[in-house]
Design an enzyme around this catalytic site. Sequence first.
Site, short mmCIF file in Angstrom:
data_model
loop_
_atom_site.label_atom_id
_atom_site.label_comp_id
_atom_site.label_asym_id
_atom_site.label_seq_id
_atom_site.Cartn_x
_atom_site.Cartn_y
_atom_site.Cartn_z
N ARG A 291 0.81 -1.30 -0.41
CA ARG A 291 -0.21 -0.04 0.30
C ARG A 291 0.67 0.95 0.20
O ARG A 291 0.33 2.57 -0.71
CB ARG A 291 -0.86 -0.12 1.87
N ASP B 94 -11.66 -7.93 -2.65
CA ASP B 94 -10.85 -6.56 -2.36
C ASP B 94 -9.14 -7.66 -1.84
O ASP B 94 -9.29 -8.93 -2.24
CB ASP B 94 -11.12 -6.25 -0.88
N ARG C 58 -10.36 6.97 3.63
CA ARG C 58 -9.34 6.60 4.75
C ARG C 58 -8.91 8.43 5.86
O ARG C 58 -8.39 9.55 4.56
CB ARG C 58 -8.10 6.92 4.53
N GLY D 217 -11.73 -2.20 8.59
CA GLY D 217 -12.98 -1.41 8.38
C GLY D 217 -13.21 -0.91 7.29
O GLY D 217 -14.28 -0.85 7.06
N THR D 218 -12.03 -1.59 6.47
CA THR D 218 -12.63 -1.14 4.79
C THR D 218 -13.97 -2.02 4.03
O THR D 218 -15.02 -1.42 3.39
CB THR D 218 -11.10 -1.43 3.46
N LYS E 275 -13.89 5.15 -1.37
CA LYS E 275 -13.89 5.23 0.10
C LYS E 275 -12.97 6.40 0.51
O LYS E 275 -12.06 6.58 -0.37
CB LYS E 275 -12.90 3.96 0.24
N THR F 232 -7.07 -4.30 8.56
CA THR F 232 -8.39 -4.51 10.27
C THR F 232 -9.82 -4.23 9.71
O THR F 232 -10.35 -4.65 11.11
CB THR F 232 -8.92 -2.67 10.60
C1 R5P Z 1 -6.12 -0.81 0.36
O1 R5P Z 1 -6.94 -0.14 -0.94
C2 R5P Z 1 -6.58 -2.01 0.18
O2 R5P Z 1 -7.35 -2.57 -1.45
C3 R5P Z 1 -7.43 -2.44 1.29
O3 R5P Z 1 -9.19 -2.59 0.80
C4 R5P Z 1 -7.55 -2.37 2.32
O4 R5P Z 1 -5.69 -2.95 2.89
C5 R5P Z 1 -7.71 -2.69 4.02
O5 R5P Z 1 -7.47 -2.65 4.36
P1 R5P Z 1 -8.43 -2.92 6.20
O6 R5P Z 1 -8.79 -3.62 6.46
O7 R5P Z 1 -7.64 -1.97 7.16
O8 R5P Z 1 -9.22 -1.59 5.71
#
Ligand code: R5P
Length: 320
Positions: free
Chosen positions: A99, A223, A198, A230-231, A196, A228
């Site tokens: 990332r 994905d 952040r 969260g997304t 999304k 976490t």
């Molecule tokens: C980020 O852009 C990736 O595609 C995933 O959405 C992200 O790594 C998920 O991270 P988390 O579960 O912490 O939101």
Amino acid sequence: MALYENLKVFSGNAHRKLAKDICRYLGIPLGECEVFKFSNDNTFVRIRENIRQQDVFLVQPIAFPVNDSIMELLIMIDAAKRASAGRITAVVPYFAYARSDKKDQPRVPITARLVANLIETAGADRVLTLELHAGQIQGFFNIPLDELSAIPSLAHHFRNRKVKNNTVIVATDAGDAKRARNMANRLDAHLAIVEKVRIGNQERVEAATLIGDVRDKTAIIVDDEIGTGGTVIATADTIRSHGARDIYCYAAHPVLAGKAPEILENSVIKELVVTDSLPVPPSKMGTKTSVISVAPMLGEAIHRIHSGSSVGAMFDLDSA
Ligand code: R5P
């Protein structure tokens, strides 16, 4: 002559089970190699068999503890190089730090590029990886890299669910739309995108706008990784508020950091499907979690790299 006379597969400590399963697919034993830490916290590696002029594959996803996994991989590459391996392929099913692939704030690093440089400098001749966060990361390497896709296996898993309802694939942000489109094409499904947002560098996510129609449809959130959680939770809540019915989540890499397993267990998500690119210990396995093995796919790719046949053709032949 045995088919794999010159092929050797070794594993660091990140995911020995995956390496063993790859070897089972190939019908060869896992190579003998010690990888451990001295009491001074220095990592030590000793390859316990002759690998002169051999085609060596080092299996090491960059799993938790991430920085130790990287050091083990680099030291294994160095050991293999100094043992006169003919060719060294770093098999990295999960590429952490992916990332951090751009300078999107002042004075920040591009750590994915740094890790790529380290793997190359250590002496890897090739890289085999799976579902990178962004395809452009391939260009951080100046050596050949094969990136496999988890999407055909994930789509195959969902097809077996034989869901009759209208299906929509949901990307968790605009940057992920291509991956979701690939899944949608394979399942003959609709596509929707949730924008999304952040919040700073805290691991907080807000899902803003929904593009597409999810009402009364079975939704599959796709994905590359669950960190976490969260997304996917923010995405699931958004599409549920827009009328999505059953919500599934398919992701390649089960990072499942901190409270993610608990949060997902108590969420509106009906099933979470991930691969074994990373180990999923029993403590992280919720009642809704299914794990698909990528060992046969990695094993087949290793077979093809070793024998000089096409890796891309694995996906052409996929029954989409
Ligand atoms: C980020 O852009 C990736 O595609 C995933 O959405 C992200 O790594 C998920 O991270 P988390 O579960 O912490 O939101």
